[in-house]
Design an enzyme around this catalytic site. Structure first.
Site, short mmCIF file in Angstrom:
data_model
loop_
_atom_site.label_atom_id
_atom_site.label_comp_id
_atom_site.label_asym_id
_atom_site.label_seq_id
_atom_site.Cartn_x
_atom_site.Cartn_y
_atom_site.Cartn_z
N THR A 9 0.80 -1.22 0.00
CA THR A 9 0.00 0.00 0.00
C THR A 9 0.84 1.27 0.00
OG1 THR A 9 -1.72 -1.16 1.19
CG2 THR A 9 -1.80 1.22 1.30
N ASP A 62 2.03 -7.21 -3.91
CA ASP A 62 1.24 -7.10 -2.70
C ASP A 62 1.86 -8.13 -1.76
OD1 ASP A 62 -2.02 -6.47 -1.87
OD2 ASP A 62 -0.95 -8.05 -0.80
N SER A 63 2.04 -7.79 -0.49
CA SER A 63 2.81 -8.70 0.36
C SER A 63 2.09 -10.01 0.63
CB SER A 63 3.22 -8.02 1.66
OG SER A 63 2.18 -8.00 2.59
N SER A 64 0.82 -10.12 0.25
CA SER A 64 0.16 -11.42 0.38
C SER A 64 0.74 -12.41 -0.63
CB SER A 64 -1.35 -11.28 0.18
OG SER A 64 -1.84 -10.46 1.21
N ASP A 97 0.77 -6.76 5.37
CA ASP A 97 0.13 -8.06 5.64
C ASP A 97 1.12 -9.14 6.08
OD1 ASP A 97 -2.27 -6.92 5.02
OD2 ASP A 97 -2.51 -7.88 3.07
N THR A 117 3.89 -8.82 15.25
CA THR A 117 2.77 -9.50 14.60
C THR A 117 1.80 -8.43 14.12
OG1 THR A 117 2.92 -11.39 16.10
CG2 THR A 117 0.80 -11.05 15.06
N THR A 174 2.37 -20.63 21.40
CA THR A 174 1.03 -20.28 21.90
C THR A 174 0.24 -19.41 20.91
OG1 THR A 174 -0.23 -19.15 23.63
CG2 THR A 174 1.99 -18.34 23.27
N GLN A 175 -1.06 -19.59 20.93
CA GLN A 175 -1.94 -18.75 20.09
C GLN A 175 -2.06 -17.34 20.67
OE1 GLN A 175 -5.76 -20.72 19.63
NE2 GLN A 175 -4.80 -22.61 18.95
N CYS A 176 -1.67 -17.18 21.94
CA CYS A 176 -1.80 -15.86 22.58
C CYS A 176 -0.77 -14.89 22.01
CB CYS A 176 -1.59 -15.97 24.08
SG CYS A 176 -2.83 -16.98 24.88
N1 ASP Z 1 -2.28 -5.89 1.05
C1 ASP Z 1 -1.26 -4.92 1.32
C2 ASP Z 1 0.07 -5.64 1.41
O1 ASP Z 1 0.35 -6.25 2.39
C3 ASP Z 1 -1.57 -4.19 2.58
C4 ASP Z 1 -0.50 -3.23 2.99
O2 ASP Z 1 0.35 -2.82 2.22
O3 ASP Z 1 -0.47 -2.82 4.13
O4 ASP Z 1 0.82 -5.61 0.47
#
Ligand code: ASP
Length: 344
Positions: free
Chosen positions: A16, A60-62, A93, A168, A278-280
Protein backbone atom coordinates in the site's frame (compact mmCIF):
# COMPACT_ATOMS: atom_id res chain seq x y z
CA UNK A 1 38.50 16.53 6.82
CA UNK A 2 34.83 16.38 5.90
CA UNK A 3 32.84 13.43 7.22
CA UNK A 4 31.29 11.15 4.63
CA UNK A 5 27.57 11.62 4.20
CA UNK A 6 25.43 8.84 5.60
CA UNK A 7 24.01 6.77 2.78
CA UNK A 8 20.82 4.73 2.82
CA UNK A 9 19.35 2.24 0.41
CA UNK A 10 15.56 2.08 0.12
CA UNK A 11 14.24 -1.17 -1.31
CA UNK A 12 10.65 -0.95 -2.46
CA UNK A 13 8.97 -4.36 -2.66
CA UNK A 14 5.35 -3.21 -3.11
CA UNK A 15 2.34 -2.84 -0.83
CA UNK A 16 0.00 0.00 0.00
CA UNK A 17 2.70 2.49 0.90
CA UNK A 18 3.88 2.75 -2.69
CA UNK A 19 0.50 3.54 -4.19
CA UNK A 20 -0.62 6.88 -5.59
CA UNK A 21 -3.58 7.95 -7.67
CA UNK A 22 -3.01 7.87 -11.39
CA UNK A 23 -3.43 11.50 -12.56
CA UNK A 24 -5.61 10.41 -15.47
CA UNK A 25 -7.79 7.64 -14.08
CA UNK A 26 -7.66 8.35 -10.33
CA UNK A 27 -7.06 4.62 -9.68
CA UNK A 28 -4.33 3.58 -7.25
CA UNK A 29 -1.21 2.52 -9.09
CA UNK A 30 2.38 1.96 -7.89
CA UNK A 31 4.18 5.18 -7.12
CA UNK A 32 7.14 6.11 -9.33
CA UNK A 33 10.12 6.28 -7.01
CA UNK A 34 12.11 7.78 -9.88
CA UNK A 35 10.22 11.01 -9.09
CA UNK A 36 10.38 10.67 -5.34
CA UNK A 37 12.05 14.03 -4.75
CA UNK A 38 9.28 15.81 -6.69
CA UNK A 39 6.62 13.89 -4.79
CA UNK A 40 8.31 14.32 -1.40
CA UNK A 41 10.43 17.46 -1.39
CA UNK A 42 10.97 16.96 2.37
CA UNK A 43 13.49 14.27 1.48
CA UNK A 44 15.88 16.95 0.23
CA UNK A 45 16.15 18.29 3.74
CA UNK A 46 17.84 15.15 5.01
CA UNK A 47 21.57 15.40 5.01
CA UNK A 48 22.05 11.89 3.69
CA UNK A 49 22.34 10.22 0.36
CA UNK A 50 19.33 8.05 -0.47
CA UNK A 51 19.28 5.54 -3.29
CA UNK A 52 16.30 3.48 -4.42
CA UNK A 53 15.91 -0.04 -5.73
CA UNK A 54 12.55 -1.59 -6.57
CA UNK A 55 11.29 -5.12 -7.06
CA UNK A 56 10.09 -5.78 -10.57
CA UNK A 57 7.25 -6.62 -10.49
CA UNK A 58 6.13 -4.97 -7.27
CA UNK A 59 4.09 -7.30 -5.11
CA UNK A 60 1.24 -7.10 -2.70
CA UNK A 61 2.81 -8.70 0.36
CA UNK A 62 0.16 -11.42 0.38
CA UNK A 63 2.11 -12.76 -2.59
CA UNK A 64 5.34 -12.71 -0.60
CA UNK A 65 7.15 -16.03 -0.56
CA UNK A 66 10.58 -17.24 0.54
CA UNK A 67 12.08 -16.70 -2.91
CA UNK A 68 11.50 -12.96 -2.38
CA UNK A 69 13.15 -13.19 1.06
CA UNK A 70 16.18 -14.72 -0.61
CA UNK A 71 16.16 -11.93 -3.22
CA UNK A 72 15.86 -9.27 -0.51
CA UNK A 73 18.63 -10.76 1.65
CA UNK A 74 20.80 -10.98 -1.48
CA UNK A 75 20.17 -7.30 -2.31
CA UNK A 76 21.13 -6.28 1.23
CA UNK A 77 24.27 -8.42 1.09
CA UNK A 78 25.26 -7.05 -2.34
CA UNK A 79 24.98 -3.46 -1.10
CA UNK A 80 25.97 -4.03 2.50
CA UNK A 81 29.35 -2.31 2.38
CA UNK A 82 28.11 0.67 0.36
CA UNK A 83 25.34 1.84 2.71
CA UNK A 84 24.96 2.71 6.38
CA UNK A 85 21.43 1.42 6.60
CA UNK A 86 18.50 -0.07 4.69
CA UNK A 87 14.81 0.78 4.57
CA UNK A 88 12.51 -1.85 3.10
CA UNK A 89 9.09 -0.65 1.95
CA UNK A 90 6.80 -3.63 2.24
CA UNK A 91 3.08 -4.39 2.50
CA UNK A 92 2.02 -4.77 6.10
CA UNK A 93 0.13 -8.06 5.64
CA UNK A 94 3.19 -10.31 5.75
CA UNK A 95 5.76 -7.79 6.96
CA UNK A 96 6.30 -9.65 10.26
CA UNK A 97 7.10 -12.86 8.35
CA UNK A 98 9.64 -11.10 6.13
CA UNK A 99 11.21 -9.28 9.07
CA UNK A 100 11.53 -12.55 10.99
CA UNK A 101 13.01 -14.37 8.02
CA UNK A 102 15.54 -11.60 7.34
CA UNK A 103 16.61 -11.64 10.98
CA UNK A 104 17.66 -15.29 10.66
CA UNK A 105 19.03 -14.99 7.14
CA UNK A 106 21.29 -12.03 7.97
CA UNK A 107 23.74 -13.32 10.57
CA UNK A 108 26.10 -10.76 12.17
CA UNK A 109 23.94 -7.87 10.99
CA UNK A 110 25.56 -4.69 12.25
CA UNK A 111 23.49 -2.17 10.28
CA UNK A 112 19.82 -1.20 10.48
CA UNK A 113 17.31 -2.96 8.25
CA UNK A 114 14.05 -1.11 8.87
CA UNK A 115 10.84 -2.43 7.34
CA UNK A 116 7.95 -0.05 7.00
CA UNK A 117 4.73 0.39 5.07
CA UNK A 118 1.40 2.02 5.61
CA UNK A 119 -2.31 1.49 5.97
CA UNK A 120 -3.16 4.34 3.57
CA UNK A 121 -1.32 4.82 0.27
CA UNK A 122 1.37 7.47 0.02
CA UNK A 123 -0.74 9.28 -2.56
CA UNK A 124 -3.69 9.76 -0.19
CA UNK A 125 -3.84 13.01 1.79
CA UNK A 126 -4.20 11.39 5.22
CA UNK A 127 -1.52 8.80 4.52
CA UNK A 128 0.47 7.32 7.38
CA UNK A 129 3.10 6.33 4.83
CA UNK A 130 4.86 9.67 4.77
CA UNK A 131 5.63 9.71 8.49
CA UNK A 132 6.48 6.02 8.57
CA UNK A 133 8.86 6.41 5.67
CA UNK A 134 10.59 9.60 6.82
CA UNK A 135 11.06 8.34 10.38
CA UNK A 136 12.35 4.98 9.12
CA UNK A 137 15.00 6.85 7.15
CA UNK A 138 16.03 8.75 10.28
CA UNK A 139 16.19 5.54 12.29
CA UNK A 140 18.22 3.76 9.61
CA UNK A 141 20.66 6.68 9.61
CA UNK A 142 20.96 7.01 13.39
CA UNK A 143 24.45 6.50 14.77
CA UNK A 144 26.23 7.05 18.02
CA UNK A 145 30.01 7.48 17.95
CA UNK A 146 29.94 6.30 14.34
CA UNK A 147 28.13 3.05 15.19
CA UNK A 148 24.58 2.21 14.09
CA UNK A 149 22.13 2.49 16.96
CA UNK A 150 19.81 -0.19 15.54
CA UNK A 151 22.01 -3.04 14.28
CA UNK A 152 19.06 -5.33 13.65
CA UNK A 153 15.96 -6.02 11.56
CA UNK A 154 13.08 -3.91 12.88
CA UNK A 155 9.61 -2.77 11.89
CA UNK A 156 8.70 0.89 12.19
CA UNK A 157 4.99 1.68 12.20
CA UNK A 158 3.06 4.51 13.84
CA UNK A 159 5.53 5.87 16.39
CA UNK A 160 6.98 2.54 17.43
CA UNK A 161 10.06 0.66 16.43
CA UNK A 162 9.61 -3.07 17.09
CA UNK A 163 12.03 -5.95 16.80
CA UNK A 164 11.08 -7.59 13.51
CA UNK A 165 11.02 -11.16 14.80
CA UNK A 166 8.86 -10.16 17.78
CA UNK A 167 6.17 -8.32 15.82
CA UNK A 168 2.77 -9.50 14.60
CA UNK A 169 0.22 -7.67 12.50
CA UNK A 170 -2.83 -7.40 14.71
CA UNK A 171 -4.86 -4.59 13.20
CA UNK A 172 -5.98 -4.31 9.59
CA UNK A 173 -7.29 -0.79 9.93
CA UNK A 174 -5.58 1.26 12.61
CA UNK A 175 -2.33 3.01 11.89
CA UNK A 176 -0.64 1.10 14.73
CA UNK A 177 -0.96 -2.19 12.87
CA UNK A 178 1.68 -4.16 14.77
CA UNK A 179 2.09 -5.48 18.26
CA UNK A 180 5.10 -6.96 20.01
CA UNK A 181 3.44 -8.71 22.91
CA UNK A 182 6.54 -10.18 24.47
CA UNK A 183 9.23 -7.60 23.92
CA UNK A 184 9.32 -3.85 24.51
CA UNK A 185 9.54 -1.33 21.68
CA UNK A 186 13.12 -0.61 20.53
CA UNK A 187 12.28 3.07 20.19
CA UNK A 188 9.37 5.36 20.83
CA UNK A 189 8.81 8.25 18.52
CA UNK A 190 7.19 11.54 19.36
CA UNK A 191 8.91 14.88 19.24
CA UNK A 192 12.13 12.89 19.76
CA UNK A 193 13.15 9.43 18.69
CA UNK A 194 13.89 7.75 22.00
CA UNK A 195 15.92 4.60 21.46
CA UNK A 196 15.72 2.01 24.23
CA UNK A 197 19.36 1.07 24.43
CA UNK A 198 18.79 -1.76 26.89
CA UNK A 199 16.35 -3.46 24.54
CA UNK A 200 18.35 -3.13 21.33
CA UNK A 201 20.75 -5.82 20.12
CA UNK A 202 24.43 -4.86 20.31
CA UNK A 203 26.65 -4.93 17.22
CA UNK A 204 29.21 -7.76 17.16
CA UNK A 205 31.36 -6.22 14.38
CA UNK A 206 31.69 -9.56 12.63
CA UNK A 207 31.35 -10.00 8.89
CA UNK A 208 27.80 -10.34 7.55
CA UNK A 209 26.94 -13.90 6.63
CA UNK A 210 23.74 -14.66 4.74
CA UNK A 211 21.79 -17.90 4.88
CA UNK A 212 19.57 -18.65 1.93
CA UNK A 213 19.10 -22.41 2.10
CA UNK A 214 15.59 -22.37 3.50
CA UNK A 215 13.64 -25.62 3.79
CA UNK A 216 9.91 -25.21 3.18
CA UNK A 217 8.76 -28.59 4.52
CA UNK A 218 7.20 -26.90 7.50
CA UNK A 219 3.58 -26.25 8.40
CA UNK A 220 1.34 -24.78 11.09
CA UNK A 221 -1.53 -26.53 12.85
CA UNK A 222 -3.75 -24.24 14.89
CA UNK A 223 -5.67 -26.08 17.57
CA UNK A 224 -9.34 -25.34 18.18
CA UNK A 225 -11.98 -27.03 20.29
CA UNK A 226 -13.35 -29.86 18.17
CA UNK A 227 -10.36 -30.32 15.89
CA UNK A 228 -10.88 -33.69 14.24
CA UNK A 229 -8.67 -36.73 14.17
CA UNK A 230 -8.78 -36.58 10.40
CA UNK A 231 -7.38 -33.04 10.28
CA UNK A 232 -4.62 -33.79 12.79
CA UNK A 233 -3.57 -37.09 11.22
CA UNK A 234 -3.71 -35.75 7.65
CA UNK A 235 -1.46 -32.85 8.66
CA UNK A 236 1.02 -35.07 10.47
CA UNK A 237 1.18 -37.36 7.45
CA UNK A 238 1.92 -34.70 4.83
CA UNK A 239 4.60 -36.34 2.65
CA UNK A 240 8.05 -34.87 3.28
CA UNK A 241 6.94 -32.79 6.27
CA UNK A 242 9.89 -32.11 8.58
CA UNK A 243 8.48 -29.73 11.18
CA UNK A 244 5.12 -28.70 12.53
CA UNK A 245 4.32 -25.59 14.51
CA UNK A 246 1.58 -26.59 16.91
CA UNK A 247 -0.33 -23.43 17.82
CA UNK A 248 -1.57 -24.29 21.27
CA UNK A 249 -3.89 -22.72 23.82
CA UNK A 250 -2.68 -20.40 26.58
CA UNK A 251 0.64 -21.45 28.08
CA UNK A 252 1.13 -24.29 25.60
CA UNK A 253 -1.86 -26.50 26.34
CA UNK A 254 -3.60 -29.03 24.11
CA UNK A 255 -6.30 -31.70 24.33
CA UNK A 256 -5.34 -34.78 26.33
CA UNK A 257 -7.34 -37.24 24.12
CA UNK A 258 -5.38 -40.42 23.61
CA UNK A 259 -5.80 -40.34 19.79
CA UNK A 260 -4.30 -36.84 19.68
CA UNK A 261 -1.29 -37.54 21.91
CA UNK A 262 -0.62 -40.90 20.22
CA UNK A 263 -0.72 -39.36 16.74
CA UNK A 264 1.77 -36.69 17.75
CA UNK A 265 3.92 -39.23 19.58
CA UNK A 266 4.14 -41.47 16.50
CA UNK A 267 4.98 -38.52 14.24
CA UNK A 268 7.74 -37.38 16.62
CA UNK A 269 9.14 -40.90 16.76
CA UNK A 270 9.24 -40.91 12.95
CA UNK A 271 11.42 -37.79 13.16
CA UNK A 272 8.93 -34.91 12.87
CA UNK A 273 9.89 -31.83 14.87
CA UNK A 274 6.85 -30.45 16.73
CA UNK A 275 7.31 -26.89 18.00
CA UNK A 276 4.84 -25.58 20.55
CA UNK A 277 3.87 -21.92 20.02
CA UNK A 278 1.03 -20.28 21.90
CA UNK A 279 -1.94 -18.75 20.09
CA UNK A 280 -1.80 -15.86 22.58
CA UNK A 281 -0.22 -12.62 21.42
CA UNK A 282 1.51 -12.25 24.76
CA UNK A 283 2.95 -14.71 27.26
CA UNK A 284 4.95 -17.88 27.00
CA UNK A 285 4.61 -21.63 26.60
CA UNK A 286 5.30 -23.35 29.92
CA UNK A 287 5.28 -27.07 29.35
CA UNK A 288 4.15 -28.97 32.43
CA UNK A 289 2.41 -26.02 34.07
CA UNK A 290 -1.00 -27.61 33.42
CA UNK A 291 -1.88 -31.26 33.09
CA UNK A 292 -2.91 -30.45 29.50
CA UNK A 293 0.71 -29.91 28.51
CA UNK A 294 2.39 -32.68 30.51
CA UNK A 295 1.87 -35.24 27.76
CA UNK A 296 3.28 -32.90 25.13
CA UNK A 297 6.44 -32.55 27.20
CA UNK A 298 6.66 -36.32 27.73
CA UNK A 299 6.44 -37.19 24.02
CA UNK A 300 9.09 -34.64 23.00
CA UNK A 301 7.16 -31.59 21.80
CA UNK A 302 9.61 -28.67 21.88
CA UNK A 303 8.76 -25.48 23.71
CA UNK A 304 8.74 -22.32 21.62
CA UNK A 305 8.61 -20.22 24.81
CA UNK A 306 7.34 -16.77 23.77
CA UNK A 307 8.28 -16.89 20.08
CA UNK A 308 5.76 -15.61 17.53
CA UNK A 309 4.37 -17.98 14.90
CA UNK A 310 5.93 -15.82 12.17
CA UNK A 311 9.32 -16.11 13.77
CA UNK A 312 8.96 -19.83 14.53
CA UNK A 313 8.15 -20.50 10.88
CA UNK A 314 11.23 -18.83 9.42
CA UNK A 315 13.46 -20.11 12.23
CA UNK A 316 12.48 -23.67 11.34
CA UNK A 317 12.97 -23.05 7.60
CA UNK A 318 16.40 -21.62 8.34
CA UNK A 319 17.60 -24.28 10.80
CA UNK A 320 16.40 -27.22 8.72
CA UNK A 321 17.78 -25.59 5.56
CA UNK A 322 21.19 -25.26 7.18
CA UNK A 323 21.30 -29.06 7.46
CA UNK A 324 21.85 -29.25 11.22
CA UNK A 325 21.25 -32.57 12.96
CA UNK A 326 17.89 -33.09 14.64
CA UNK A 327 19.53 -32.73 18.09
CA UNK A 328 21.16 -29.45 17.11
CA UNK A 329 17.90 -28.10 15.63
CA UNK A 330 16.09 -28.97 18.86
CA UNK A 331 18.78 -27.22 20.88
CA UNK A 332 18.71 -24.10 18.69
CA UNK A 333 14.91 -23.97 18.70
CA UNK A 334 15.18 -23.45 22.43
CA UNK A 335 17.92 -20.85 22.14
CA UNK A 336 17.44 -17.20 21.30
CA UNK A 337 19.52 -16.66 18.14
CA UNK A 338 18.48 -13.13 17.12
CA UNK A 339 16.59 -11.93 20.17
CA UNK A 340 13.44 -13.73 19.02
CA UNK A 341 12.57 -15.38 22.33
CA UNK A 342 12.92 -14.93 26.07
CA UNK A 343 14.03 -17.94 28.06
CA UNK A 344 14.01 -17.43 31.81
N1 ASP B 1 -2.28 -5.89 1.05
C1 ASP B 1 -1.26 -4.92 1.32
C2 ASP B 1 0.07 -5.64 1.41
O1 ASP B 1 0.35 -6.25 2.39
C3 ASP B 1 -1.57 -4.19 2.58
C4 ASP B 1 -0.50 -3.23 2.99
O2 ASP B 1 0.35 -2.82 2.22
O3 ASP B 1 -0.47 -2.82 4.13
O4 ASP B 1 0.82 -5.61 0.47
Amino acid sequence: MTEEKISLLVIYTGGTIGMAADPETGALVPFDFGNIYEQMPALRRFDFKIDFEAFDPLIDSSNMNPSFWIKLAGMIEAHYDSYDGFVVLHGSDTMAYTASALSFMLENLNKPVILTGSQLPMGVIRTDGRENFLTSLEIAAAKENGIAIVPEVAIYFKNELLRGNRATKFNAERFNAFVSGNYPALAEVGVHIRFKKNSLLKPNFKKLKIHTKLDFNVTILKLFPGISENVVKSTLNIPGLKALILETFGSGNAPTDAWFINALDQAIQRGLIVYNVTQCKSGSVELGKYETSLDLERIGVISGYDITTESALSKLMYLIGEGYTREKIIELLQTSLRGEMTID
